[in-house]
Write a protein that holds these residues in place. Structure first.
Motif, PDB file in Angstrom:
ATOM      1  N   GLN A  10      87.954  -5.327 -63.555  1.00 30.18           N
ATOM      2  CA  GLN A  10      86.545  -5.254 -63.165  1.00 30.18           C
ATOM      3  C   GLN A  10      85.642  -5.480 -64.372  1.00 30.18           C
ATOM      4  O   GLN A  10      84.695  -6.262 -64.313  1.00 30.18           O
ATOM      5  N   THR A  11      85.940  -4.818 -65.472  1.00 34.21           N
ATOM      6  CA  THR A  11      85.144  -4.960 -66.691  1.00 34.21           C
ATOM      7  C   THR A  11      85.155  -6.403 -67.188  1.00 34.21           C
ATOM      8  O   THR A  11      84.106  -6.953 -67.555  1.00 34.21           O
ATOM      9  N   LYS A  12      86.319  -7.032 -67.173  1.00 36.40           N
ATOM     10  CA  LYS A  12      86.428  -8.419 -67.643  1.00 36.40           C
ATOM     11  C   LYS A  12      85.685  -9.380 -66.724  1.00 36.40           C
ATOM     12  O   LYS A  12      85.000 -10.289 -67.195  1.00 36.40           O
ATOM     13  N   LEU A  13      85.818  -9.189 -65.415  1.00 39.40           N
ATOM     14  CA  LEU A  13      85.114 -10.056 -64.477  1.00 39.40           C
ATOM     15  C   LEU A  13      83.600  -9.933 -64.644  1.00 39.40           C
ATOM     16  O   LEU A  13      82.895 -10.946 -64.704  1.00 39.40           O
ATOM     17  N   ILE A  14      83.105  -8.715 -64.722  1.00 39.97           N
ATOM     18  CA  ILE A  14      81.666  -8.489 -64.856  1.00 39.97           C
ATOM     19  C   ILE A  14      81.140  -9.079 -66.159  1.00 39.97           C
ATOM     20  O   ILE A  14      80.058  -9.667 -66.188  1.00 39.97           O
ATOM     21  N   ALA A  15      81.904  -8.968 -67.230  1.00 38.86           N
ATOM     22  CA  ALA A  15      81.476  -9.520 -68.517  1.00 38.86           C
ATOM     23  C   ALA A  15      81.356 -11.045 -68.452  1.00 38.86           C
ATOM     24  O   ALA A  15      80.510 -11.634 -69.136  1.00 38.86           O
ATOM     25  N   LEU A  25      73.661 -10.459 -63.831  1.00 33.36           N
ATOM     26  CA  LEU A  25      73.898  -9.479 -62.770  1.00 33.36           C
ATOM     27  C   LEU A  25      72.639  -9.096 -61.998  1.00 33.36           C
ATOM     28  O   LEU A  25      72.696  -9.023 -60.758  1.00 33.36           O
ATOM     29  N   PRO A  26      71.492  -8.830 -62.657  1.00 37.62           N
ATOM     30  CA  PRO A  26      70.304  -8.477 -61.866  1.00 37.62           C
ATOM     31  C   PRO A  26      69.931  -9.544 -60.833  1.00 37.62           C
ATOM     32  O   PRO A  26      69.468  -9.214 -59.736  1.00 37.62           O
ATOM     33  N   GLU A  27      70.165 -10.810 -61.154  1.00 40.56           N
ATOM     34  CA  GLU A  27      69.894 -11.875 -60.189  1.00 40.56           C
ATOM     35  C   GLU A  27      70.835 -11.788 -58.992  1.00 40.56           C
ATOM     36  O   GLU A  27      70.426 -11.989 -57.845  1.00 40.56           O
ATOM     37  N   TRP A  28      72.107 -11.482 -59.272  1.00 37.83           N
ATOM     38  CA  TRP A  28      73.071 -11.329 -58.174  1.00 37.83           C
ATOM     39  C   TRP A  28      72.753 -10.099 -57.343  1.00 37.83           C
ATOM     40  O   TRP A  28      72.867 -10.126 -56.113  1.00 37.83           O
ATOM     41  N   PHE A  29      72.340  -9.024 -57.995  1.00 37.67           N
ATOM     42  CA  PHE A  29      71.987  -7.811 -57.261  1.00 37.67           C
ATOM     43  C   PHE A  29      70.792  -8.077 -56.350  1.00 37.67           C
ATOM     44  O   PHE A  29      70.743  -7.589 -55.216  1.00 37.67           O
ATOM     45  N   ILE A  62      81.067  -8.430 -58.268  1.00 43.08           N
ATOM     46  CA  ILE A  62      79.611  -8.267 -58.269  1.00 43.08           C
ATOM     47  C   ILE A  62      79.193  -7.223 -57.242  1.00 43.08           C
ATOM     48  O   ILE A  62      78.385  -6.341 -57.534  1.00 43.08           O
ATOM     49  N   VAL A  63      79.762  -7.288 -56.058  1.00 35.31           N
ATOM     50  CA  VAL A  63      79.422  -6.316 -55.010  1.00 35.31           C
ATOM     51  C   VAL A  63      79.835  -4.912 -55.433  1.00 35.31           C
ATOM     52  O   VAL A  63      79.071  -3.948 -55.258  1.00 35.31           O
ATOM     53  N   LEU A  64      81.021  -4.780 -55.989  1.00 33.17           N
ATOM     54  CA  LEU A  64      81.484  -3.463 -56.437  1.00 33.17           C
ATOM     55  C   LEU A  64      80.570  -2.899 -57.524  1.00 33.17           C
ATOM     56  O   LEU A  64      80.190  -1.728 -57.487  1.00 33.17           O
ATOM     57  N   GLU A  65      80.169  -3.746 -58.468  1.00 33.92           N
ATOM     58  CA  GLU A  65      79.268  -3.300 -59.537  1.00 33.92           C
ATOM     59  C   GLU A  65      77.901  -2.922 -58.964  1.00 33.92           C
ATOM     60  O   GLU A  65      77.291  -1.942 -59.387  1.00 33.92           O
ATOM     61  N   HIS A  66      77.423  -3.681 -58.011  1.00 37.20           N
ATOM     62  CA  HIS A  66      76.158  -3.378 -57.343  1.00 37.20           C
ATOM     63  C   HIS A  66      76.232  -1.991 -56.687  1.00 37.20           C
ATOM     64  O   HIS A  66      75.312  -1.197 -56.825  1.00 37.20           O
ATOM     65  N   ARG A  68      78.273   0.492 -57.429  1.00 40.88           N
ATOM     66  CA  ARG A  68      78.386   1.527 -58.474  1.00 40.88           C
ATOM     67  C   ARG A  68      77.041   1.861 -59.087  1.00 40.88           C
ATOM     68  O   ARG A  68      76.703   3.008 -59.301  1.00 40.88           O
ATOM     69  N   ARG A  69      76.264   0.845 -59.385  1.00 42.20           N
ATOM     70  CA  ARG A  69      74.960   1.068 -60.026  1.00 42.20           C
ATOM     71  C   ARG A  69      73.938   1.649 -59.073  1.00 42.20           C
ATOM     72  O   ARG A  69      73.034   2.364 -59.490  1.00 42.20           O
ATOM     73  N   ARG A  70      74.059   1.336 -57.799  1.00 47.70           N
ATOM     74  CA  ARG A  70      73.145   1.885 -56.788  1.00 47.70           C
ATOM     75  C   ARG A  70      73.314   3.392 -56.634  1.00 47.70           C
ATOM     76  O   ARG A  70      72.374   4.096 -56.290  1.00 47.70           O
ATOM     77  N   ARG A  71      74.484   3.882 -56.879  1.00 45.39           N
ATOM     78  CA  ARG A  71      74.770   5.296 -56.696  1.00 45.39           C
ATOM     79  C   ARG A  71      74.132   6.170 -57.766  1.00 45.39           C
ATOM     80  O   ARG A  71      74.010   7.369 -57.596  1.00 45.39           O
TER      81      ARG A  71
END
Length: 72
Positions: A10-15, A25-29, A62-66, A68-71
């Motif tokens: 997950q960390t590698k994909l997000i990076a 990421l903010p654009e994807w969110f 991206i969805v998983l990170e979204h 996580r950050r929403r929580r």
């Protein structure tokens, strides 16, 4: 499609999202927030992949990170 990546994957994909997709990421969110109101993460990831031409791995990350950050 599974949304369960190892923490390392997950960390590698997000990076790599900005360099692979050309968007931060903010654009994807924002795209997720403005997209269809799906109840399940899998549905959001599938839509993101299909609508924006992403691989399912990156879309899921991206969805998983979204989520996580929403929580927080």
């Amino acid at each position: 499609m599974s949304l369960n990546h190892s923490p390392e994957t997950q960390t590698k994909l997000i990076a790599r999202v900005p360099s692979i997709t050309g968007r931060d990421l903010p654009e994807w969110f924002e795209a997720i927030d403005n997209g269809p109101s799906f109840l399940r993460c899998e549905e959001r990831a599938h839509w993101l992949a299909e609508e924006h031409g992403l691989s399912h791995g990156y879309a899921a990350a991206i969805v998983l990170e979204h989520e996580r950050r929403r929580r927080f």
